[in-house]
Design a protein around this motif. Structure first.
Motif, PDB file in Angstrom:
ATOM      1  N   TYR A  56       0.840  -1.183   0.000  1.00 50.76           N
ATOM      2  CA  TYR A  56       0.000   0.000   0.000  1.00 50.76           C
ATOM      3  C   TYR A  56       0.878   1.237   0.000  1.00 50.76           C
ATOM      4  O   TYR A  56       1.988   1.226   0.537  1.00 50.76           O
ATOM      5  CB  TYR A  56      -0.867   0.067   1.259  1.00 50.76           C
ATOM      6  N   LEU A  94      -4.817   5.891   2.040  1.00 48.26           N
ATOM      7  CA  LEU A  94      -4.165   4.590   1.895  1.00 48.26           C
ATOM      8  C   LEU A  94      -4.714   3.897   0.658  1.00 48.26           C
ATOM      9  O   LEU A  94      -5.903   3.650   0.560  1.00 48.26           O
ATOM     10  CB  LEU A  94      -4.459   3.761   3.143  1.00 48.26           C
ATOM     11  N   ILE A 128      -2.019 -10.908  -8.093  1.00 48.91           N
ATOM     12  CA  ILE A 128      -3.463 -10.977  -8.268  1.00 48.91           C
ATOM     13  C   ILE A 128      -4.115  -9.609  -8.334  1.00 48.91           C
ATOM     14  O   ILE A 128      -5.208  -9.456  -8.830  1.00 48.91           O
ATOM     15  CB  ILE A 128      -4.138 -11.839  -7.169  1.00 48.91           C
ATOM     16  N   ILE A 129      -3.498  -8.603  -7.801  1.00 53.60           N
ATOM     17  CA  ILE A 129      -4.001  -7.236  -7.934  1.00 53.60           C
ATOM     18  C   ILE A 129      -2.845  -6.365  -8.362  1.00 53.60           C
ATOM     19  O   ILE A 129      -1.786  -6.410  -7.777  1.00 53.60           O
ATOM     20  CB  ILE A 129      -4.585  -6.692  -6.610  1.00 53.60           C
ATOM     21  N   PHE A 185       3.340   0.681   2.999  1.00 52.51           N
ATOM     22  CA  PHE A 185       3.019  -0.377   3.949  1.00 52.51           C
ATOM     23  C   PHE A 185       2.920  -1.713   3.239  1.00 52.51           C
ATOM     24  O   PHE A 185       2.289  -1.837   2.186  1.00 52.51           O
ATOM     25  CB  PHE A 185       1.670  -0.116   4.632  1.00 52.51           C
ATOM     26  N   GLY A 201      -4.991 -17.082   1.666  1.00 50.51           N
ATOM     27  CA  GLY A 201      -5.445 -16.569   0.372  1.00 50.51           C
ATOM     28  C   GLY A 201      -6.901 -16.181   0.355  1.00 50.51           C
ATOM     29  O   GLY A 201      -7.482 -15.933  -0.692  1.00 50.51           O
ATOM     30  N   ASN A 202      -7.505 -16.108   1.520  1.00 51.40           N
ATOM     31  CA  ASN A 202      -8.917 -15.727   1.590  1.00 51.40           C
ATOM     32  C   ASN A 202      -9.027 -14.216   1.673  1.00 51.40           C
ATOM     33  O   ASN A 202      -8.580 -13.617   2.626  1.00 51.40           O
ATOM     34  CB  ASN A 202      -9.542 -16.365   2.843  1.00 51.40           C
ATOM     35  N   SER A 203      -9.616 -13.639   0.670  1.00 50.41           N
ATOM     36  CA  SER A 203      -9.650 -12.175   0.631  1.00 50.41           C
ATOM     37  C   SER A 203     -10.489 -11.597   1.751  1.00 50.41           C
ATOM     38  O   SER A 203     -10.456 -10.405   1.997  1.00 50.41           O
ATOM     39  CB  SER A 203     -10.201 -11.717  -0.716  1.00 50.41           C
ATOM     40  N   LEU A 204     -11.247 -12.443   2.449  1.00 52.71           N
ATOM     41  CA  LEU A 204     -12.037 -11.924   3.551  1.00 52.71           C
ATOM     42  C   LEU A 204     -11.251 -11.911   4.857  1.00 52.71           C
ATOM     43  O   LEU A 204     -11.760 -11.487   5.874  1.00 52.71           O
ATOM     44  CB  LEU A 204     -13.312 -12.758   3.728  1.00 52.71           C
ATOM     45  N   GLN A 236      -6.216  -8.192   7.305  1.00 54.98           N
ATOM     46  CA  GLN A 236      -4.866  -7.870   6.875  1.00 54.98           C
ATOM     47  C   GLN A 236      -4.055  -7.374   8.064  1.00 54.98           C
ATOM     48  O   GLN A 236      -4.537  -6.576   8.866  1.00 54.98           O
ATOM     49  CB  GLN A 236      -4.897  -6.811   5.787  1.00 54.98           C
ATOM     50  N   TYR A 267     -16.380  -8.273   4.491  1.00 50.03           N
ATOM     51  CA  TYR A 267     -15.956  -7.950   5.852  1.00 50.03           C
ATOM     52  C   TYR A 267     -15.705  -6.458   5.958  1.00 50.03           C
ATOM     53  O   TYR A 267     -15.304  -5.819   4.992  1.00 50.03           O
ATOM     54  CB  TYR A 267     -14.664  -8.683   6.206  1.00 50.03           C
ATOM     55  N   TYR A 282      -9.318   0.156  11.485  1.00 53.50           N
ATOM     56  CA  TYR A 282      -7.907   0.145  11.820  1.00 53.50           C
ATOM     57  C   TYR A 282      -7.561   1.470  12.497  1.00 53.50           C
ATOM     58  O   TYR A 282      -8.107   2.516  12.163  1.00 53.50           O
ATOM     59  CB  TYR A 282      -7.024  -0.008  10.577  1.00 53.50           C
ATOM     60  N   THR A 292     -13.562  -5.366   2.627  1.00 57.25           N
ATOM     61  CA  THR A 292     -13.014  -6.311   1.669  1.00 57.25           C
ATOM     62  C   THR A 292     -14.086  -7.317   1.298  1.00 57.25           C
ATOM     63  O   THR A 292     -14.982  -7.584   2.086  1.00 57.25           O
ATOM     64  CB  THR A 292     -11.763  -7.025   2.211  1.00 57.25           C
ATOM     65  N   ASP A 293     -13.989  -7.855   0.076  1.00 56.62           N
ATOM     66  CA  ASP A 293     -14.982  -8.822  -0.359  1.00 56.62           C
ATOM     67  C   ASP A 293     -14.293  -9.952  -1.115  1.00 56.62           C
ATOM     68  O   ASP A 293     -13.067  -9.971  -1.248  1.00 56.62           O
ATOM     69  CB  ASP A 293     -16.066  -8.152  -1.224  1.00 56.62           C
ATOM     70  N   GLN A 332     -11.599  -9.652  -3.642  1.00 49.85           N
ATOM     71  CA  GLN A 332     -10.283  -9.250  -3.179  1.00 49.85           C
ATOM     72  C   GLN A 332     -10.059  -7.751  -3.322  1.00 49.85           C
ATOM     73  O   GLN A 332      -8.940  -7.304  -3.524  1.00 49.85           O
ATOM     74  CB  GLN A 332      -9.193 -10.027  -3.911  1.00 49.85           C
TER      75      GLN A 332
END
Lengths: 114, 113
Positions: A35, A43, A55-56, A90, A97-100, A103, B33, B37, B95-96, B99
């Motif tokens: 980031y 951010l 992937i992104i 950052f 690997g679960n995007s939910l 982080q 979700y 932060y 986030t979903d 991704q």
């Protein structure tokens, strides 16, 4: 125990130089991110890697190149640094690997380009 | 673009009082979700609280709780018994499964002694 670590914490360099920022996570996570936080604290995601695969890849100059030698490391290399690259960068990771997943962030690297 | 909005750039609260930080978001997903932060002056990003969209019950972590209104796409953070150490930037994020991890612009919270 440091979960997500970045080196260096501070980086001051001249315009036109090439620099790298390293990131390592010891959480066993599959996905890592970079980031950029600008001077207004906004951010924005730059890159995301899952198991060493990109992937992104948001709209960032191609002077920025992420490299993931293994799933615990995601380094950011920046070529031909410009004044506008000055920001806090950052690294983050999330599990399986679960995007939910949540982080977890590193301490940030403050890059100043003179 | 799917966005996260925090309409309060700055907030202040008296020590020991309660403050609520607002967050609204835009998504077409049904499963996602939401996070708050905290970023103190040390600039470390610290997870405060997390809410799964499929859960109706509001998440709570000690003095921190959320008011999650799924239909309104609203996710506010309530800090009770505010302490000086709560002073920081607070970021709402979503986030979903696609991704897409998106942060709001942040709210700077000051705690007055």
């Amino acid at each position: 125990d440091t979960a997500v670590s970045q080196t260096p914490k501070y980086l001051v360099t001249q315009m036109g130089n090439d620099k790298s920022i390293k990131c390592e996570q010891n959480l066993g996570h599959d996905t890592m991110y970079w980031y950029k936080q600008d001077s207004k604290k906004f951010l924005k995601i730059m890159f995301s890697y899952n198991n060493k695969e990109l992937i992104i890849n948001e709209t960032v100059p191609n002077r920025f190149s992420p490299k993931s030698p293994d799933k615990a490391h995601l380094n950011l290399h920046i070529n031909s640094l410009e004044l506008g690259d000055s920001a806090v960068y950052f690294c983050a990771s999330s599990g399986q690997g679960n995007s939910l997943d949540t982080q977890y962030f590193g301490p940030g690297t403050r890059l100043t380009v003179l | 673009a799917q966005t996260v909005t925090q309409s309060q750039p700055e907030m202040s609260v008296q020590e020991a009082e309660t403050v609520t930080l607002s967050c609204t978001y835009d998504t077409s997903e049904s499963d996602y979700y939401l996070f708050w932060y905290k970023q103190p002056p040390s600039r470390q990003m610290i997870l405060v609280i997390r809410q799964e969209a499929y859960k109706q019950q509001n998440a709570t972590e000690n003095r921190f709780s959320v008011n999650f209104q799924k239909a309104a796409k609203s996710f506010s953070l309530k800090i009770s018994d505010s302490q000086l150490g709560d002073a920081a930037m607070y970021f709402c994020a979503r986030t979903d499964l696609g991704q897409n991890f998106v942060f709001g612009p942040g709210t700077r919270l000051s705690v007055l002694p």
